[in-house]
Design an enzyme around this catalytic site. Sequence first.
Site, short mmCIF file in Angstrom:
data_model
loop_
_atom_site.label_atom_id
_atom_site.label_comp_id
_atom_site.label_asym_id
_atom_site.label_seq_id
_atom_site.Cartn_x
_atom_site.Cartn_y
_atom_site.Cartn_z
N ASP A 1 0.82 -1.35 0.03
CA ASP A 1 -0.01 -0.04 0.03
C ASP A 1 0.69 1.32 0.01
OD1 ASP A 1 0.94 -0.44 2.55
OD2 ASP A 1 -0.87 -0.67 3.81
N ASP B 1 -6.85 -3.00 14.80
CA ASP B 1 -8.13 -3.33 14.50
C ASP B 1 -8.25 -4.40 13.44
OD1 ASP B 1 -7.47 -2.27 12.17
OD2 ASP B 1 -8.94 -0.74 12.10
N HIS C 1 -6.65 -5.12 10.73
CA HIS C 1 -6.52 -4.90 9.34
C HIS C 1 -5.25 -5.41 8.78
CE1 HIS C 1 -4.79 -0.52 10.48
NE2 HIS C 1 -3.83 -1.19 9.37
N GLU D 1 -9.58 -1.83 5.86
CA GLU D 1 -10.15 -1.61 7.31
C GLU D 1 -11.48 -2.51 7.57
OE1 GLU D 1 -8.21 -0.05 9.30
OE2 GLU D 1 -7.98 1.92 8.90
C1 GLP Z 1 -0.30 0.20 8.66
C2 GLP Z 1 -0.16 -0.54 7.41
C3 GLP Z 1 -0.25 -1.78 7.80
C4 GLP Z 1 0.68 -2.37 8.86
C5 GLP Z 1 0.00 -1.50 10.01
C6 GLP Z 1 0.59 -1.74 11.56
O1 GLP Z 1 -1.93 0.21 8.48
N1 GLP Z 1 -0.65 -0.06 6.21
O2 GLP Z 1 0.40 -2.59 6.61
O3 GLP Z 1 0.50 -3.73 9.20
O4 GLP Z 1 0.22 -0.19 9.79
O5 GLP Z 1 1.73 -0.94 11.71
P1 GLP Z 1 2.66 -1.33 12.92
O6 GLP Z 1 3.41 -2.63 12.35
O7 GLP Z 1 3.52 -0.14 12.82
O8 GLP Z 1 2.05 -1.57 13.97
#
Ligand code: GLP
Length: 259
Positions: free
Chosen positions: A67, A136, A138, A143
Amino acid sequence: MEVVICKTKEEASKLAADMITAAVKKNPKTVLGLATGSTPVLMYNEMAKAVKARKVSYKQVKSWNLDEYYGLAGTHDQSYRYFMNENLFKKIDIQIKNTHVLNGLAKDPVKECAAYEKQIKAAGGIDIQVLGIGSDGHIAFNEPGTSLASRTSIVYLTPSTVKDNARLFFKGDMEAVPKSALSMGVGTICEAKKIILLAFGENKQDALKGCVEGPMSQFCTASALQAHNDAWIFCDEAAAKKLKLKKYYAWRSATKLGL
Ligand code: GLP
């Protein structure tokens, strides 16, 4: 779904990196699906160590990222392209022309997303998809409420994701976090031949519970992995705290990994 519960995130990251190193050694033309966020950073460091030690080369590897924030240029220091360059691509011998991240400045996001899907297909599909998980539940930016059959498209972030992302990035400034993104869909992600999801820390307990033991539902998009036949979850004890079948997972993963 294989759930590998390690004492620490360091240990889990090393095991996950070893799995990728072994796969790339076996097939130097592996197609990787990559993730951003704070979670995969330790694993990326381990992958870089293996390259430095000449255990593996990424010269022929191709990658597609999950993404990108919509409205950010790849040169912006909070863009996911920038993150990947700094945290992985500069540290391994991958050819930058073989790395792909959705263009956050695309004038026609529908066209950009359709072209991205086509590129992945033309490359033969993703061999190993790396994932983190949002608090959450995702995956990528899919989402709660996103169809489990969704394809790459423009998506909108929930206020809780904006808050999480502001805490870790954007110097804590919620206003600065883009509210939309281009993201691979859940259906796109689940087409990868193998999936490795990483989850660390207390903040991920509920998300991981939903992913592994919850009902398969669009309200926890990571739960779609339950229907995948080669999905691996690498987590630490803190994230695994709410899982019911911990002992069984430990026994089964130790057997499968030959530990
Ligand atoms: C964002 C990204 C996800 C990632 C998430 C969690 O939403 N789009 O791909 O898994 O953050 O991030 P973190 O690893 O910093 O908790």
